[in-house]
Design a protein around this motif. Structure first.
Motif, PDB file in Angstrom:
ATOM      1  N   ILE A 105      37.063  33.537  43.009  1.00 38.97           N
ATOM      2  CA  ILE A 105      37.587  34.638  42.192  1.00 38.97           C
ATOM      3  C   ILE A 105      38.360  34.085  40.996  1.00 38.97           C
ATOM      4  O   ILE A 105      38.221  34.570  39.867  1.00 38.97           O
ATOM      5  CB  ILE A 105      38.461  35.569  43.052  1.00 38.97           C
ATOM      6  CG1 ILE A 105      37.596  36.284  44.099  1.00 38.97           C
ATOM      7  CG2 ILE A 105      39.184  36.595  42.178  1.00 38.97           C
ATOM      8  CD1 ILE A 105      38.379  37.128  45.087  1.00 38.97           C
ATOM      9  N   ALA A 106      39.147  33.040  41.207  1.00 40.13           N
ATOM     10  CA  ALA A 106      39.900  32.431  40.109  1.00 40.13           C
ATOM     11  C   ALA A 106      38.975  31.869  39.033  1.00 40.13           C
ATOM     12  O   ALA A 106      39.323  31.849  37.848  1.00 40.13           O
ATOM     13  CB  ALA A 106      40.819  31.336  40.640  1.00 40.13           C
ATOM     14  N   LEU A 107      37.779  31.435  39.443  1.00 41.38           N
ATOM     15  CA  LEU A 107      36.811  30.878  38.490  1.00 41.38           C
ATOM     16  C   LEU A 107      36.002  31.952  37.774  1.00 41.38           C
ATOM     17  O   LEU A 107      35.187  31.628  36.910  1.00 41.38           O
ATOM     18  CB  LEU A 107      35.867  29.908  39.213  1.00 41.38           C
ATOM     19  CG  LEU A 107      36.494  28.591  39.701  1.00 41.38           C
ATOM     20  CD1 LEU A 107      35.508  27.819  40.569  1.00 41.38           C
ATOM     21  CD2 LEU A 107      36.946  27.741  38.514  1.00 41.38           C
ATOM     22  N   GLY A 108      36.193  33.218  38.158  1.00 39.78           N
ATOM     23  CA  GLY A 108      35.546  34.291  37.408  1.00 39.78           C
ATOM     24  C   GLY A 108      34.548  35.143  38.161  1.00 39.78           C
ATOM     25  O   GLY A 108      33.990  36.092  37.598  1.00 39.78           O
ATOM     26  N   CYS A 109      34.287  34.828  39.435  1.00 43.51           N
ATOM     27  CA  CYS A 109      33.380  35.670  40.213  1.00 43.51           C
ATOM     28  C   CYS A 109      34.073  36.993  40.547  1.00 43.51           C
ATOM     29  O   CYS A 109      35.288  37.043  40.746  1.00 43.51           O
ATOM     30  CB  CYS A 109      32.975  34.984  41.511  1.00 43.51           C
ATOM     31  SG  CYS A 109      31.870  33.582  41.300  1.00 43.51           S
ATOM     32  N   SER A 110      33.289  38.058  40.645  1.00 45.92           N
ATOM     33  CA  SER A 110      33.872  39.340  41.000  1.00 45.92           C
ATOM     34  C   SER A 110      34.257  39.341  42.473  1.00 45.92           C
ATOM     35  O   SER A 110      33.566  38.744  43.301  1.00 45.92           O
ATOM     36  CB  SER A 110      32.878  40.474  40.735  1.00 45.92           C
ATOM     37  OG  SER A 110      31.893  40.533  41.745  1.00 45.92           O
ATOM     38  N   PRO A 111      35.368  40.011  42.823  1.00 43.14           N
ATOM     39  CA  PRO A 111      35.743  40.090  44.238  1.00 43.14           C
ATOM     40  C   PRO A 111      34.630  40.680  45.102  1.00 43.14           C
ATOM     41  O   PRO A 111      34.439  40.240  46.243  1.00 43.14           O
ATOM     42  CB  PRO A 111      36.983  40.984  44.224  1.00 43.14           C
ATOM     43  CG  PRO A 111      37.598  40.749  42.877  1.00 43.14           C
ATOM     44  CD  PRO A 111      36.413  40.587  41.949  1.00 43.14           C
ATOM     45  N   LEU A 112      33.890  41.651  44.585  1.00 43.79           N
ATOM     46  CA  LEU A 112      32.806  42.244  45.359  1.00 43.79           C
ATOM     47  C   LEU A 112      31.771  41.193  45.735  1.00 43.79           C
ATOM     48  O   LEU A 112      31.338  41.097  46.894  1.00 43.79           O
ATOM     49  CB  LEU A 112      32.143  43.379  44.583  1.00 43.79           C
ATOM     50  CG  LEU A 112      30.958  44.058  45.272  1.00 43.79           C
ATOM     51  CD1 LEU A 112      31.375  44.666  46.604  1.00 43.79           C
ATOM     52  CD2 LEU A 112      30.349  45.127  44.358  1.00 43.79           C
TER      53      LEU A 112
END
Length: 564
Positions: free
Chosen positions: A288-295
């Protein structure tokens, strides 16, 4: 009422639930929405969600988020260096409610008894441990293992309630060239799940491997490699272990579109890394910190993993599903405050109530005693094949260095980071010893030795002083296996792993503390690697390119042959 009728009645609100989580926000993995509502649990199942419920026990989780339990889709519990029971204590409180393990480490040492040990342990753990059956024992014909498992052997341990199918099929040449024994195993598991292992395989060979019915794979180290595997129908498992670190390389590929076909695995993390950083919770935070969506991330950690391995009973917070639930502070933080596995809250009381299984594989280190002379490397040419370490990877480079022959020996050269690496057969079968060179350890003095040596688990030692190497190797026989660090004839640190030379009988907290001492001792020798011990273990695995070493010699993995 029957359990089913009772669950339906609870879902309708006619009778109280056993447990109700009240006031939290439920993460809906279908839409990505956070919806405030209750979660009603009866037995090991979820009865109702989003509505208001009453329960015999009501837990206020207001201000927190409830997500499905995490599924580690591929690991070897032995590589955590603790028993399945201590592994349970170590990672379940972090939200891991299902772990899909391949016990091929212990199977390579003691055969079917090792698999049966894990199957028996899985009947008692709080988390749900699923035991795949090890496909490649030994991993190749180029090593000496403690056991050999043929298709007819695996047939004897099929049918246990922990079973899913066949574990990672590492002998990919055996698949694509239709080796008769490989084909027998594929036929045996034709209607079950078959897990893959095919690093850097592509093109028609990859097509052939997938055509064999192999459905999942965790060895992709680049986005391009993972993309080709996805396009050809494989589910890709993003791996972030103590040594194998592929998360950053594969993160750009994980999106809301690809998440249904991507999962998370550790393959493997030791208690020190888990204590310092985390387990799957660490992977979730990092992605998530790297930019992936939480979903996308939480799908990969639960629902996608369940679908990939054929679990229809978990992966979502929904009526009828297994009550595998994690209460966290935030989607980005992923710090668990409460965990439920099959409706049981993960607490010290739950761990204390478990049954147990006696440890096995004692006194498995049967290596002959070695002397300094055994570590000499003879040869008649100065051009030398050298294993090149790539930190954070289990793939290696195949380097070529000019090493002078002095007094009939090619000696280690710390000034060039050319370290001796030696594998000593320890199963009491043939007494093989093979030596070579490795670059990337940074050893300036002393030696390190280990019986965690994938997958054959012979003794592996690295060092620049032959006397220290002999002391370290011989000490492993005395402590029934483990890790040893030596300098100038003094043992600086050690950890005994008496369960098949792979697992400690200590708590994971004690193992973690020993690993801190071992890491410091290794650093005092000049070692610069963050995780030198598991990195060392993978240098002996002849199914991962490009150059490795076994007790039979240096192995060119690309050519799949021993270098003569």
């Amino acid at each position: 009422m029957s359990d089913l009728e009772h669950r339906i009645a609870v879902a309708r609100g006619e009778v109280p639930a056993d447990i109700v989580l009240k006031g939290g926000m439920i993460f809906d993995l279908m839409t990505g929405a956070l919806i405030t509502g209750d979660v009603a649990i009866v037995g090991d199942r979820i009865a109702g969600v989003y509505e208001s419920y009453e329960g015999a026990r009501e837990i206020d989780v207001s201000g927190q988020i409830i997500v499905p339990g995490f599924i580690d889709t591929h690991l070897h519990i032995e590589s955590s260096l603790v028993t399945p029971f201590e592994f349970d204590r170590c990672v379940a409180p972090r939200g891991v409610t299902t772990a899909i393990c391949d016990p091929h480490e212990i199977a390579n040492v003691i055969g079917l008894d090792g698999i049966r040990y894990f199957q028996a342990a899985s009947e008692h753990t709080v988390m749900d441990i699923r035991v795949q059956l090890s496909s490649c024992v030994p991993s190749t014909h180029m090593e000496t293992a403690g056991a050999e498992l043929l298709a007819e052997d695996l047939a004897k341990v099929m049918g246990h309630r922990s079973a899913i199918g066949l574990a990672e099929f590492m002998n990919y040449p055996g698949v694509i060239y239709r080796d008769p024994e490989a084909m027998k195993k594929l036929y045996l598991f034709e209607d079950a799940h078959i897990d893959g292992h095919c690093p850097q395989l592509s093109g028609r060979d990859l097509n052939a491997y997938i055509a064999a019915g192999i459905r999942t794979e965790h060895e992709a180290t680049t986005a391009d490699e993972a993309r080709e595997k996805l396009r050809k129908g494989m589910r890709v498992l993003i791996r972030e272990g103590s040594v194998s670190k592929d998360l950053h390389a594969l993160q750009p590929l994980l999106s809301d579109l690809t998440a249904p076909y991507m999962c998370l695995c550790t393959d493997d993390r030791n208690p020190l890394d888990i204590g310092e950083h985390g387990h799957l919770d660490y992977m979730i935070r990092t992605l998530i910190a790297l930019g992936c969506s939480p979903l996308a991330v939480y799908r990969a950690a639960s629902l996608s993993a369940a679908e990939a391995f054929g679990f229809k009973d978990r992966g979502m917070i929904a009526p009828g599903k297994r009550a595998d639930l994690v209460v966290i502070d935030s989607l980005e933080g992923c710090h668990a405050s409460r965990v439920f596995a099959g409706g049981v809250e993960v607490t010290e009381a739950a761990f204390a109530a478990r049954g147990s299984v006696d440890p096995i594989g004692r006194h498995s280190v049967k290596a002959r005693k070695v002397t300094a002379e055994d570590f000499r490397t003879t040869g008649n040419r100065e051009q030398t094949d050298v294993i090149g370490i790539l930190e954070g990877k289990i793939i290696t480079e195949h380097l070529h260095e000019t090493i002078p022959i002095i007094d009939g020996d090619k000696r280690p050269d710390p000034t060039r980071d050319l370290t001796r690496i030696t594998v000593i057969e320890r199963h009491g079968k043939n007494g093989n010893i093979a030596s070579g060179f490795v670059k990337g350890f940074g050893v300036k003095a002393g030696a390190i030795a280990s019986t965690v040596c994938h997958d054959h688990h012979n003794i592996v030692a690295v060092g620049v002083d032959y006397d220290d190497m002999a002391l370290a190797a011989n000490r492993l026989s005395e402590i029934e296996g483990g890790f040893v660090v030596v300098r100038d004839g003094v043992i600086l640190a050690e950890l005994a792993l008496p369960v098949a030379g792979l697992m400690s009988l200590l708590s994971f907290e004690e193992v973690r503390d020993h690993l801190v001492d071992l890491r410091a001792a290794a650093a005092s020798l000049g070692v610069t690697l963050e995780e030198p011990f598991l990195q060392l273990a993978f240098l002996a695995l002849p199914v991962i390119p490009a150059l490795k070493i076994t007790d039979r010699g240096m192995v060119d993995v690309i050519k799949f042959e021993i270098i003569v």
